[in-house]
Motif scaffolding. Structure first.
Motif, mmCIF file in Angstrom:
data_model
loop_
_atom_site.group_PDB
_atom_site.id
_atom_site.type_symbol
_atom_site.label_atom_id
_atom_site.label_comp_id
_atom_site.label_asym_id
_atom_site.label_seq_id
_atom_site.Cartn_x
_atom_site.Cartn_y
_atom_site.Cartn_z
ATOM 1 N N THR A 180 0.832 -1.212 0.000
ATOM 2 C CA THR A 180 0.000 0.000 0.000
ATOM 3 C C THR A 180 0.864 1.259 0.000
ATOM 4 O O THR A 180 0.392 2.342 -0.303
ATOM 5 C CB THR A 180 -0.972 0.044 1.203
ATOM 6 N N GLU A 259 -2.426 -16.308 -0.351
ATOM 7 C CA GLU A 259 -3.472 -15.873 0.578
ATOM 8 C C GLU A 259 -3.802 -17.034 1.497
ATOM 9 O O GLU A 259 -3.296 -18.148 1.314
ATOM 10 C CB GLU A 259 -4.719 -15.461 -0.208
ATOM 11 N N GLY A 316 -6.759 -4.395 6.227
ATOM 12 C CA GLY A 316 -7.490 -3.188 5.826
ATOM 13 C C GLY A 316 -8.720 -2.912 6.685
ATOM 14 O O GLY A 316 -8.979 -3.596 7.673
ATOM 15 N N LEU A 373 -6.097 7.688 6.682
ATOM 16 C CA LEU A 373 -4.949 8.043 7.501
ATOM 17 C C LEU A 373 -5.336 9.103 8.517
ATOM 18 O O LEU A 373 -6.263 9.885 8.327
ATOM 19 C CB LEU A 373 -3.820 8.590 6.621
HETATM 20 N N1 LIG Z 1 2.247 4.398 9.404
HETATM 21 C C1 LIG Z 1 1.065 4.473 8.802
HETATM 22 O O1 LIG Z 1 0.806 5.358 8.019
HETATM 23 C C2 LIG Z 1 0.034 3.437 9.140
HETATM 24 C C3 LIG Z 1 0.376 2.382 9.981
HETATM 25 C C4 LIG Z 1 -0.604 1.454 10.309
HETATM 26 C C5 LIG Z 1 -1.882 1.586 9.797
HETATM 27 N N2 LIG Z 1 -2.184 2.626 8.990
HETATM 28 C C6 LIG Z 1 -3.560 2.774 8.463
HETATM 29 O O2 LIG Z 1 -4.459 2.044 9.271
HETATM 30 C C7 LIG Z 1 -5.439 1.382 8.499
HETATM 31 C C8 LIG Z 1 -5.420 -0.118 8.769
HETATM 32 O O3 LIG Z 1 -4.144 -0.697 8.398
HETATM 33 P P1 LIG Z 1 -4.021 -2.050 7.581
HETATM 34 O O4 LIG Z 1 -2.593 -2.403 7.488
HETATM 35 O O5 LIG Z 1 -4.989 -3.059 8.113
HETATM 36 O O6 LIG Z 1 -4.645 -1.644 6.169
HETATM 37 P P2 LIG Z 1 -3.974 -1.271 4.749
HETATM 38 O O7 LIG Z 1 -5.096 -0.800 3.905
HETATM 39 O O8 LIG Z 1 -2.793 -0.411 4.920
HETATM 40 O O9 LIG Z 1 -3.442 -2.673 4.199
HETATM 41 C C9 LIG Z 1 -4.282 -3.781 3.990
HETATM 42 C C10 LIG Z 1 -3.463 -4.884 3.369
HETATM 43 O O10 LIG Z 1 -4.175 -6.111 3.435
HETATM 44 C C11 LIG Z 1 -4.094 -6.751 2.175
HETATM 45 N N3 LIG Z 1 -5.291 -7.595 2.081
HETATM 46 C C12 LIG Z 1 -6.580 -7.200 1.964
HETATM 47 N N4 LIG Z 1 -7.399 -8.283 1.959
HETATM 48 C C13 LIG Z 1 -6.599 -9.375 2.094
HETATM 49 C C14 LIG Z 1 -6.842 -10.773 2.163
HETATM 50 N N5 LIG Z 1 -8.073 -11.281 2.122
HETATM 51 N N6 LIG Z 1 -5.767 -11.597 2.288
HETATM 52 C C15 LIG Z 1 -4.522 -11.113 2.355
HETATM 53 N N7 LIG Z 1 -4.225 -9.798 2.304
HETATM 54 C C16 LIG Z 1 -5.254 -8.940 2.168
HETATM 55 C C17 LIG Z 1 -4.013 -5.630 1.167
HETATM 56 O O11 LIG Z 1 -3.434 -6.094 -0.034
HETATM 57 C C18 LIG Z 1 -3.117 -4.666 1.908
HETATM 58 O O12 LIG Z 1 -1.779 -5.025 1.744
HETATM 59 C C19 LIG Z 1 -5.146 1.754 7.068
HETATM 60 O O13 LIG Z 1 -5.969 2.823 6.728
HETATM 61 C C20 LIG Z 1 -3.680 2.188 7.084
HETATM 62 O O14 LIG Z 1 -3.369 3.139 6.096
HETATM 63 C C21 LIG Z 1 -1.255 3.536 8.637
#
Ligand SMILES: NC(=O)c1ccc[n+]([C@@H]2O[C@H](COP(=O)([O-])OP(=O)(O)OC[C@H]3O[C@@H](n4cnc5c(N)ncnc54)[C@H](O)[C@@H]3O)[C@@H](O)[C@H]2O)c1
Ligand SMILES: Cc1cc2nc3c(=O)[nH]c(=O)nc-3n(C[C@H](O)[C@H](O)[C@H](O)COP(=O)(O)OP(=O)(O)OC[C@H]3O[C@@H](n4cnc5c(N)ncnc54)[C@H](O)[C@@H]3O)c2cc1C
Length: 498
Positions: A180, A259, A316, A373
């Protein structure tokens, strides 16, 4: 005859960054009016030490505070600690879990998002969203010898780097880590850090401050436990020891392009007589069968099965729209969020939305995209309040400058990471060029160019380039004549474009 203007107050739903920022801004715009902040969580999130790093890049700390602290800072804000169970848009009112009804003249829905878990409900699958779920994760990790992380975004990246004393199998759909945020080049830069032993002098960086005593949290009633708290944010793990039972610092194995196919609890797995794999400590040796028994087994689509103590689904989020949908015909975005226009209005009258719950459906600037975010939650909350105020006074306002350019500063693997514009060439098709500069272990700089103009950048490490690149993306200067000099480390680029 003109319809009577609905009575009631300004109401904001949700005590996360979007809701609190929105309530604060409304309180400033309407010092004579009461602003109601209705939230399911016993604490609210306050932005402190806000720093405008450059035109659009911003950094801030986050404090979890009792609602009374917000009320004392803004005497016209009243915090109602109860979840909204129903919204009656036609009557301009909301009903809370504790049986109260509030009439609004305008309401902003900022109820955040929920983790989108795979195998939700399985006791061996955990998600991380708020303080409670992070503490639950920490408790389970303290007893664990091996876990599996599924997902490849922000949370997975942070966990992969932070967890110690526990074997980690990290299963990702993609060919490289952090899809991402990064392309394969940046991922390679970071992977080398991940695979090398973590530096002993791990720099402490705790920015989230938790000021609410445990006692307050324990007074939460059972019905409230159904609601999610506010999402964690920068350095959420700073105050938590993310350590398993073992003494080694870091042990990670990455399974790419796969997956989860199926999950089996221990008893189920024993009956099936399938073989699980031992943790691949040495990548050059052939994989062997695991002799140990585990509480849960995860079968991947590449045919491999690993046993572990539990699985973290970092896959996600889904906008938390459910409490507001009954009998309200909201237009929803593709990702399930409440569609909002350039004035942060949903499709229903006098209902606005901001933060993780909404889907931005205006025509965006060519170098901005929505991502769920912390920074965008703050910007949207603030802008939504300004839009509500402007609409009350009868005139729309111009889009806030913060939506001109996507800008995110964060930290991964202890490197400063700055993402600007179309940092991953999102939506640009083949019509773009990349320029790279990389010093292993130190910095990774990538710029995305289109028609000789800079449209995005990824800066990892202390590059000091963010401000100059931000300006170059914003002013769309033709850089064709500079060619590769643009990234020449011997040229002081700041002076160049002064
Ligand atoms: N430092 C930062 O900026 C930071 C750190 C942590 C979290 N966050 C935010 O918090 C939120 C939650 O974080 P996150 O890591 O859960 O979400 P994310 O949206 O960042 O990532 C989700 C990931 O899960 C994968 N995915 C989705 N469905 C899947 C499946 N069925 N099987 C395997 N992989 C799958 C996607 O390809 C993606 O890589 C997001 O909005 C993220 O941007 C930001
Ligand atoms: C582990 C983790 C790490 C993260 N790290 C970063 C990071 O480093 N950088 C970054 O920019 N972003 C990060 N994020 C994302 C960021 O935290 C969110 O995008 C942001 O906090 C969303 O804010 P919000 O106000 O929209 O929603 P939330 O913070 O989720 O707040 C929603 C609020 O609404 C309340 N609520 C829910 N339902 C109801 C209801 N029915 N009635 C009343 N109230 C209700 C909740 O209790 C909560 O107070 C991270 C997220 C997680 C989970």
């Amino acid at each position: 005859m003109e319809a009577a203007r609905p009575a009631g107050t300004f109401v904001v739903v949700g005590g996360g960054i979007a809701g609190v920022t929105c309530a604060e801004q409304l309180a400033v715009s309407f010092p004579e009016e009461d602003i109601l902040l209705v939230t399911a969580s016993p604490v609210i999130k306050a932005v402190t030490n806000f720093r405008q790093v450059s035109k659009v890049l911003e950094e801030f700390d986050v404090e979890e505070q009792p609602g009374t602290m917000l009320e004392s800072r803004f005497p016209n804000i009243k915090v109602i600690e109860s979840g909204v169970k129903q919204l009656k848009s036609e009557d301009h009112c909301i009903f809370t879990e504790d049986g109260r009804e509030f009439v609004y003249k305008k309401v902003c829905l900022c109820a955040g998002a929920k983790p989108k878990l795979i195998y939700e409900g399985n006791p061996r699958v955990l998600g991380i969203r708020d303080t409670d779920s992070a503490q639950e994760f920490q408790k389970e990790l303290a007893k664990a010898r091996r876990i599996m992380i599924v997902g490849n975004g922000g949370i997975a990246l942070e966990l992969a780097y932070e967890i110690e004393g526990c074997e980690v199998v990290w299963a990702i759909k993609d060919k490289a880590i952090g899809n991402t945020f990064f392309d394969a080049g940046a991922a390679e830069f970071l992977t080398s850090k991940l695979m090398s032993e973590k530096s002993e002098a791990k720099i402490a960086h705790k920015r989230t401050i938790y000021t609410v005593e445990e006692a307050k949290k324990e007074t939460r009633t059972k019905s409230k436990a159904d609601y999610v708290g506010s999402a964690l944010g920068p350095d959420w793990h700073g105050g938590l020891a993310l350590k398993g039972t073992e003494e080694f610092s870091h042990s990670i194995h990455i399974e790419t392009r796969c997956e989860v196919k199926k999950i089996y609890l221990e008893e189920e797995f024993k009956i099936m007589k399938k073989k699980s794999l031992a943790f691949p400590k040495d990548h050059h040796k052939s994989v062997t069968a695991d002799k140990e028994m585990w509480p849960v087994y995860v079968e991947l689509t590449n045919g491999k099965i690993y046993g572990c103590d539990f699985l973290v689904s970092a896959t996600g989020v889904t906008p938390n729209v459910h409490p507001f949908l009954h009998r309200n015909n909201f237009a929803l975005g593709e990702d399930g969020g409440l569609r909002v226009d350039d004035q942060m209005r949903t499709s229903l009258p006098d209902i606005y939305a901001a933060g993780d719950i909404c889907t931005a459906c205006w025509q965006p600037s060519p170098v901005w995209q929505q991502m769920r975010l912390w920074t965008q939650a703050r910007q949207m909350g603030c802008y939504a309040a300004k839009c509500m105020a402007a609409a009350s006074m009868g005139h729309p306002i111009d889009m806030d400058f913060s939506f001109e350019l996507f800008a995110h500063v964060t930290k991964f693997f202890n490197y400063k990471v700055v993402l600007l514009g179309k940092y991953n060439a999102q939506g640009l098709g083949a019509d773009h060029e990349l320029m790279l500069r990389c010093t292993r272990g130190q910095e990774y700089v990538k710029v995305v160019m289109q028609n000789g103009r800079m449209v995005g950048a990824v800066l990892i490490g202390e590059t000091d380039l963010e401000e100059t690149f931000e300006n170059l993306i914003l002013n769309q200067m033709d850089l064709s004549s500079y060619g590769e000099e643009l990234l020449d480390p011997n040229i002081d680029i700041e002076d160049y474009f002064d």
